[in-house]
Design a protein around this motif. Structure first.
Motif, PDB file in Angstrom:
ATOM      1  N   CYS A  77      -2.008 -35.483 -93.342  1.00  0.00           N
ATOM      2  CA  CYS A  77      -1.926 -36.854 -92.845  1.00  0.00           C
ATOM      3  C   CYS A  77      -1.407 -36.830 -91.410  1.00  0.00           C
ATOM      4  O   CYS A  77      -0.596 -35.980 -91.042  1.00  0.00           O
ATOM      5  N   GLN A  78      -1.872 -37.776 -90.611  1.00  0.00           N
ATOM      6  CA  GLN A  78      -1.462 -37.792 -89.205  1.00  0.00           C
ATOM      7  C   GLN A  78       0.061 -37.906 -89.098  1.00  0.00           C
ATOM      8  O   GLN A  78       0.710 -38.499 -89.948  1.00  0.00           O
ATOM      9  N   PRO A  79       0.663 -37.302 -88.065  1.00  0.00           N
ATOM     10  CA  PRO A  79       2.132 -37.183 -87.999  1.00  0.00           C
ATOM     11  C   PRO A  79       2.891 -38.496 -88.103  1.00  0.00           C
ATOM     12  O   PRO A  79       4.012 -38.529 -88.615  1.00  0.00           O
ATOM     13  N   MET A  80       2.303 -39.587 -87.629  1.00  0.00           N
ATOM     14  CA  MET A  80       2.997 -40.864 -87.686  1.00  0.00           C
ATOM     15  C   MET A  80       3.271 -41.291 -89.128  1.00  0.00           C
ATOM     16  O   MET A  80       4.212 -42.036 -89.397  1.00  0.00           O
ATOM     17  N   THR A  81       2.461 -40.801 -90.060  1.00  0.00           N
ATOM     18  CA  THR A  81       2.679 -41.140 -91.472  1.00  0.00           C
ATOM     19  C   THR A  81       4.062 -40.702 -91.923  1.00  0.00           C
ATOM     20  O   THR A  81       4.777 -41.441 -92.611  1.00  0.00           O
TER      21      THR A  81
END
Length: 515
Positions: A77-81
């Motif tokens: 999942c993208q890091p902001m998640t």
């Protein structure tokens, strides 16, 4: 009037985003447990009252382990998640029903944040779910190049809930997209470019709406100019405020000597807007964006006449006025179906999302035929806007709101919550302000009431975590991460409110005892 206070700095928080006055006497059915009769295992902790009962039986989780989910969340999942994941010990949500959520271990939670003010009529509301299943069996998607009944039916229903001349509907997939579209429309219609928003506002995460958003935690160093933020007329944290500034059952702890019907704080904040026009903007502007009550900003409310006077000044300079109802719309404020109606103003464009479809991805913009005509000079197409599934679900949500009286329930339960939270404010030194309307509520936490210094992130997290551990989910917000956000599904009951109040009180007291 209080004197100006020094500018405060702290670590910013990274995290989330009918029209008639209601008859309180007709709402007794919401005062005690209704709507949710879910699993009867009452949660007890530290002599708390029992969690309200619920006879709904959730399915047992048989899927991926929590450890495996976190591994994937970190790897794929993208890091902001991971950055926005709530809690030191995250909640692994498995199933929902009305105001209740269950984690993968079967623990039940009272949801007082509603997926960031989105699950308007409850998780998996049975009436809405039945409509969604029926539409799924009939037609999923075609785009608006064809005429499908759900699109026309929903647009007619939505337009009927807005005053003339707000009758032209554009359907989108999110609030950010709706606000992005509103920016484009305003510029095309007026022929002007510059826009104004309020500090502390949140209007979306696209490159354009990021310019409107006035909270550094949500900004990136990319080109997106043309937007100026003026001072937010926050009558608690701002330099001016008094004891009867805002339209809320609860006022600030500040005092003033304003004559009846006058607000010196409002005059000062309007003066700041005039200063912004004089120093930071050209003589002609495109638009003024404002949430009727700030959402991510922490349920910040303005003096009663602020928007009315701001709208007048914007229109004198050729601009249009845009009401961002992404969080306040659909009866959440209780007194009115739309937040702007509580300010007695008429916007030129209204944007909405979140509660519009109870959690199904959807947004909308409603404007006047005149502004819509300016936009039609070019070609604009949205593959998923007006999707039959989204329109059927959103239409059913409107039906449930009317049948179940969710706006009236927001007024009754929300007013009760606000008045009881005000008692906790008087009890605890670290609760600086309680504000809002209906079920759009903010609780501002401070080190002490005299300095109003924002409570530290560590302290906020301690209270936040313990509230979750005792079975209640709430949100956070504010420029400095100093606000707790209380925005539950609009089906909550007075019994639910009492349980939340007991848990919140206990969490704060435990923190104070440790401190």
């Amino acid at each position: 009037m209080l004197k100006a206070v020094p500018r405060l700095t702290s670590v910013p928080h990274v995290g989330s985003r009918m029209s008639k006055t209601c008859n309180l006497a007709a709402l007794a059915k919401f005062h005690r447990a209704s709507g949710a009769a879910c699993q009867k295992a009452a949660h007890k902790s530290h002599d708390l009252p029992p969690m309200p009962p619920c006879d709904f039986k959730p399915l047992k989780h048989q899927g991926m382990s929590k450890q495996h989910m976190m591994e994937i969340r970190q790897l794929n999942c993208q890091p902001m998640t991971m950055k926005v994941t709530y809690y030191k010990s995250p909640v692994f949500i498995h199933q929902g029903h009305m105001q209740w959520l269950w984690d993968t271990d079967g623990k039940r939670y009272l949801d007082f944040f509603a997926g960031v003010a989105t699950v308007s009529v409850g998780h998996c509301n049975p009436k809405v779910t039945a409509v969604a299943v029926a539409q799924m069996k009939r037609l999923w998607h075609t785009t608006c190049i064809y005429v499908t009944p759900p699109l026309q039916e929903y647009c007619e229903k939505l337009a009927s809930l807005l005053p003339d001349p707000l009758k032209v509907v554009y359907l989108t997939n999110s609030g950010s997209e709706a606000n992005d579209l509103a920016m484009l429309m305003a510029r095309l219609h007026t022929g002007n470019h510059d826009m104004i928003s309020l500090r502390g506002s949140y209007h979306g995460g696209s490159q354009q709406t990021m310019a409107l958003t006035s909270n550094s935690a949500f900004k990136y160093p990319v080109a997106n100019g043309g937007c100026t933020a003026t001072m937010c007329p926050d009558v608690f944290r701002g330099p001016w405020g008094g004891s009867h500034c805002r339209d809320s059952p609860v006022q600030t702890i500040r005092t003033c000597d304003c004559p009846q019907g006058q607000c010196m704080a409002n005059d000062k904040y309007i003066g700041q807007l005039d200063e912004t026009f004089a120093t930071s903007l050209p003589s002609r502007v495109a638009a003024f964006f404002a949430e009727p009550i700030q959402g991510v900003g922490g349920a910040v409310q303005y003096p009663k006449d602020y928007l009315k006077q701001a709208y007048q000044r914007v229109r004198e300079r050729g601009g249009v006025c845009i009401a961002d109802e992404v969080q306040t719309g659909f009866g959440r404020t209780g007194s009115h179906f739309w937040g702007f109606q509580g300010h007695e103003v008429m916007p030129d464009i209204v944007t909405m999302a979140k509660g519009i479809a109870g959690g199904f991805p959807m947004g909308a913009l409603v404007t006047t035929p005149e502004i819509a005509a300016a936009f039609s000079k070019g070609a604009h197409f949205n593959t998923y806007g007006g999707n039959p599934m989204a329109c059927s679900i959103a239409s059913s949500v409107l039906d449930v709101m009317k049948e179940d009286g969710t706006q009236q329930n927001s007024l009754v339960v929300g007013t009760y919550l606000l008045t009881e939270l005000a008692k906790l404010r008087d009890k605890h030194e670290i609760i600086g302000d309680v504000r809002g309307k209906g079920l759009q509520i903010g609780v501002e936490m401070v080190e002490d009431k005299v300095s109003r210094t924002p409570l530290s992130p560590a302290a906020m997290n301690d209270i936040f975590e313990e509230t979750k551990d005792m079975g209640v989910l709430i949100g956070k917000g504010g420029v400095y991460g100093q606000n707790f956000r209380v925005q539950p599904p609009m089906c909550v009951t007075k019994d639910d409110a009492d349980y939340f109040l007991a848990v919140f009180d206990r969490s704060i007291q435990n923190y104070m005892d440790r401190r």
